[in-house]
Design a protein around this motif. Structure first.
Motif, PDB file in Angstrom:
ATOM      1  N   PHE A  12       0.832  -1.204   0.000  1.00 15.87           N
ATOM      2  CA  PHE A  12       0.000   0.000   0.000  1.00 15.87           C
ATOM      3  C   PHE A  12       0.867   1.255   0.000  1.00 15.87           C
ATOM      4  CE2 PHE A  12      -1.963   3.472   2.368  1.00 15.87           C
ATOM      5  CZ  PHE A  12      -3.050   3.734   1.552  1.00 15.87           C
ATOM      6  N   GLU A  13       1.882   1.279   0.835  1.00 11.48           N
ATOM      7  CA  GLU A  13       2.754   2.457   0.906  1.00 11.48           C
ATOM      8  C   GLU A  13       3.456   2.710  -0.421  1.00 11.48           C
ATOM      9  OE1 GLU A  13       2.861   4.759   3.199  1.00 11.48           O
ATOM     10  OE2 GLU A  13       1.416   3.649   4.406  1.00 11.48           O
ATOM     11  N   GLN A  14       3.890   1.653  -1.102  1.00 15.40           N
ATOM     12  CA  GLN A  14       4.524   1.813  -2.411  1.00 15.40           C
ATOM     13  C   GLN A  14       3.529   2.340  -3.435  1.00 15.40           C
ATOM     14  OE1 GLN A  14       5.947  -2.197  -2.952  1.00 15.40           O
ATOM     15  NE2 GLN A  14       7.954  -1.733  -2.077  1.00 15.40           N
ATOM     16  N   GLU A  15       2.337   1.785  -3.454  1.00  9.31           N
ATOM     17  CA  GLU A  15       1.302   2.226  -4.401  1.00  9.31           C
ATOM     18  C   GLU A  15       0.864   3.667  -4.105  1.00  9.31           C
ATOM     19  OE1 GLU A  15       0.323   0.823  -7.110  1.00  9.31           O
ATOM     20  OE2 GLU A  15       1.266  -1.122  -6.826  1.00  9.31           O
ATOM     21  N   ARG A  16       0.786   4.022  -2.828  1.00  2.00           N
ATOM     22  CA  ARG A  16       0.402   5.382  -2.437  1.00  2.00           C
ATOM     23  C   ARG A  16       1.430   6.384  -2.944  1.00  2.00           C
ATOM     24  NH1 ARG A  16       1.956   8.756   1.264  1.00  2.00           N
ATOM     25  NH2 ARG A  16       3.251   7.227   2.301  1.00  2.00           N
ATOM     26  N   LYS A  17       2.700   6.090  -2.773  1.00  3.09           N
ATOM     27  CA  LYS A  17       3.759   6.989  -3.244  1.00  3.09           C
ATOM     28  C   LYS A  17       3.751   7.111  -4.760  1.00  3.09           C
ATOM     29  CE  LYS A  17       6.819   6.298   0.687  1.00  3.09           C
ATOM     30  NZ  LYS A  17       8.056   5.683   1.166  1.00  3.09           N
ATOM     31  N   ARG A  18       3.548   6.000  -5.448  1.00  4.48           N
ATOM     32  CA  ARG A  18       3.480   6.010  -6.910  1.00  4.48           C
ATOM     33  C   ARG A  18       2.302   6.856  -7.380  1.00  4.48           C
ATOM     34  NH1 ARG A  18       0.348   4.159 -10.274  1.00  4.48           N
ATOM     35  NH2 ARG A  18      -0.716   2.752  -8.863  1.00  4.48           N
ATOM     36  N   ASP A  53      -7.711   9.471  -1.442  1.00  3.74           N
ATOM     37  CA  ASP A  53      -9.063   9.018  -1.134  1.00  3.74           C
ATOM     38  C   ASP A  53      -9.266   7.681  -1.837  1.00  3.74           C
ATOM     39  OD1 ASP A  53     -11.651   8.983  -0.191  1.00  3.74           O
ATOM     40  OD2 ASP A  53     -12.404  10.550  -1.506  1.00  3.74           O
ATOM     41  N   HIS A  54     -10.207   6.920  -1.348  1.00  5.81           N
ATOM     42  CA  HIS A  54     -10.570   5.652  -1.959  1.00  5.81           C
ATOM     43  C   HIS A  54     -11.972   5.784  -2.531  1.00  5.81           C
ATOM     44  CE1 HIS A  54      -7.361   4.368   0.762  1.00  5.81           C
ATOM     45  NE2 HIS A  54      -7.218   3.323  -0.035  1.00  5.81           N
ATOM     46  N   LEU A  55     -12.190   5.238  -3.719  1.00  7.04           N
ATOM     47  CA  LEU A  55     -13.503   5.286  -4.344  1.00  7.04           C
ATOM     48  C   LEU A  55     -14.559   4.740  -3.391  1.00  7.04           C
ATOM     49  CD1 LEU A  55     -15.281   5.812  -6.822  1.00  7.04           C
ATOM     50  CD2 LEU A  55     -14.664   3.532  -7.633  1.00  7.04           C
ATOM     51  N   TYR A  56     -14.282   3.600  -2.803  1.00  9.89           N
ATOM     52  CA  TYR A  56     -15.176   3.021  -1.804  1.00  9.89           C
ATOM     53  C   TYR A  56     -14.495   3.155  -0.446  1.00  9.89           C
ATOM     54  CZ  TYR A  56     -17.610   1.223  -5.817  1.00  9.89           C
ATOM     55  OH  TYR A  56     -18.285   1.139  -7.001  1.00  9.89           O
ATOM     56  N   PRO A  57     -15.189   3.699   0.541  1.00 11.49           N
ATOM     57  CA  PRO A  57     -14.573   3.917   1.857  1.00 11.49           C
ATOM     58  C   PRO A  57     -13.957   2.640   2.424  1.00 11.49           C
ATOM     59  CG  PRO A  57     -16.745   4.920   1.767  1.00 11.49           C
ATOM     60  CD  PRO A  57     -16.595   4.099   0.515  1.00 11.49           C
ATOM     61  N   PRO A  62     -12.708  -2.777   3.348  1.00 15.60           N
ATOM     62  CA  PRO A  62     -11.281  -2.897   3.679  1.00 15.60           C
ATOM     63  C   PRO A  62     -10.515  -3.790   2.710  1.00 15.60           C
ATOM     64  CG  PRO A  62     -12.636  -4.045   5.287  1.00 15.60           C
ATOM     65  CD  PRO A  62     -13.574  -3.303   4.396  1.00 15.60           C
ATOM     66  N   ASP A  63     -11.212  -4.681   2.023  1.00  7.64           N
ATOM     67  CA  ASP A  63     -10.562  -5.563   1.060  1.00  7.64           C
ATOM     68  C   ASP A  63     -10.017  -4.806  -0.148  1.00  7.64           C
ATOM     69  OD1 ASP A  63     -13.417  -5.186   0.613  1.00  7.64           O
ATOM     70  OD2 ASP A  63     -13.226  -6.568  -1.077  1.00  7.64           O
ATOM     71  N   LEU A  64     -10.507  -3.582  -0.382  1.00  9.99           N
ATOM     72  CA  LEU A  64     -10.061  -2.788  -1.528  1.00  9.99           C
ATOM     73  C   LEU A  64      -9.045  -1.711  -1.154  1.00  9.99           C
ATOM     74  CD1 LEU A  64     -13.478  -2.265  -3.356  1.00  9.99           C
ATOM     75  CD2 LEU A  64     -11.698  -3.960  -3.837  1.00  9.99           C
ATOM     76  N   GLN A  65      -8.613  -1.670   0.095  1.00  5.66           N
ATOM     77  CA  GLN A  65      -7.700  -0.621   0.551  1.00  5.66           C
ATOM     78  C   GLN A  65      -6.418  -0.561  -0.268  1.00  5.66           C
ATOM     79  OE1 GLN A  65      -6.644  -0.697   4.687  1.00  5.66           O
ATOM     80  NE2 GLN A  65      -5.010   0.774   4.428  1.00  5.66           N
ATOM     81  N   ALA A  69      -6.617   0.800  -8.264  1.00  7.11           N
ATOM     82  CA  ALA A  69      -7.715   1.160  -9.155  1.00  7.11           C
ATOM     83  C   ALA A  69      -8.773   1.989  -8.424  1.00  7.11           C
ATOM     84  CB  ALA A  69      -8.353  -0.094  -9.747  1.00  7.11           C
ATOM     85  N   GLY A  70      -8.793   1.898  -7.103  1.00  5.81           N
ATOM     86  CA  GLY A  70      -9.763   2.660  -6.320  1.00  5.81           C
ATOM     87  C   GLY A  70      -9.215   3.950  -5.749  1.00  5.81           C
ATOM     88  N   PHE A  71      -7.937   4.264  -5.993  1.00  3.26           N
ATOM     89  CA  PHE A  71      -7.339   5.490  -5.470  1.00  3.26           C
ATOM     90  C   PHE A  71      -7.883   6.696  -6.220  1.00  3.26           C
ATOM     91  CE2 PHE A  71      -3.028   3.407  -4.128  1.00  3.26           C
ATOM     92  CZ  PHE A  71      -3.694   2.602  -3.233  1.00  3.26           C
ATOM     93  N   ARG A  72      -8.133   7.783  -5.485  1.00  4.31           N
ATOM     94  CA  ARG A  72      -8.599   9.032  -6.082  1.00  4.31           C
ATOM     95  C   ARG A  72      -7.874  10.193  -5.412  1.00  4.31           C
ATOM     96  NH1 ARG A  72     -10.324   5.556  -8.765  1.00  4.31           N
ATOM     97  NH2 ARG A  72     -12.375   5.295  -9.670  1.00  4.31           N
ATOM     98  N   PRO A  73      -7.458  11.196  -6.202  1.00  9.57           N
ATOM     99  CA  PRO A  73      -6.829  12.378  -5.603  1.00  9.57           C
ATOM    100  C   PRO A  73      -7.898  13.295  -5.025  1.00  9.57           C
ATOM    101  CG  PRO A  73      -6.952  12.661  -7.967  1.00  9.57           C
ATOM    102  CD  PRO A  73      -7.501  11.284  -7.653  1.00  9.57           C
TER     103      PRO A  73
END
Length: 104
Positions: A12-18, A53-57, A62-65, A69-73
């Motif tokens: 998650f941390e790697q994907e968040r930074k990317r 932000d995540h498309l779905y909270p 939590p399975d989509l955290q 594909a669900g990340f949103r700025p």
């Protein structure tokens, strides 16, 4: 009721930074309000700063955290205002007649 603490995986941390780097490079706007995000400041430090932000909270899905594909700025303030509400439904669907240029 005890509040659940979110854990972040290395993935998650790697994907968040990317994702942040991609958003910063392309000057992506807030998906909630459509206004520019201040990428010059550290994320989550001001109302206009970047917030992942995540498309779905995550509280509901939590399975989509970790799914990029669900990340949103978003702005920090917009994400806080949204809370854990589901994404807004689209305004409507296009009629088949309109899509096909009136051929039907």
């Amino acid at each position: 009721m005890a509040r659940r603490v979110r854990t972040h995986t290395r993935r998650f941390e790697q994907e968040r930074k990317r994702f942040l780097a991609e958003c910063r490079a392309s000057h992506r706007v807030c998906w909630l309000c459509g206004m520019p995000i201040d990428y010059a400041v550290k994320p989550n430090t001001s109302d206009d700063s970047f917030n992942l932000d995540h498309l779905y909270p995550v509280s509901k899905r939590p399975d989509l955290q970790d799914d990029p594909a669900g990340f949103r700025p978003s702005h920090t303030s917009c994400n806080n205002l949204r809370g854990n509400r589901d994404p807004a439904a689209p305004l409507g669907s296009l009629s088949r007649q309109w899509i096909n240029g009136g051929d039907e």
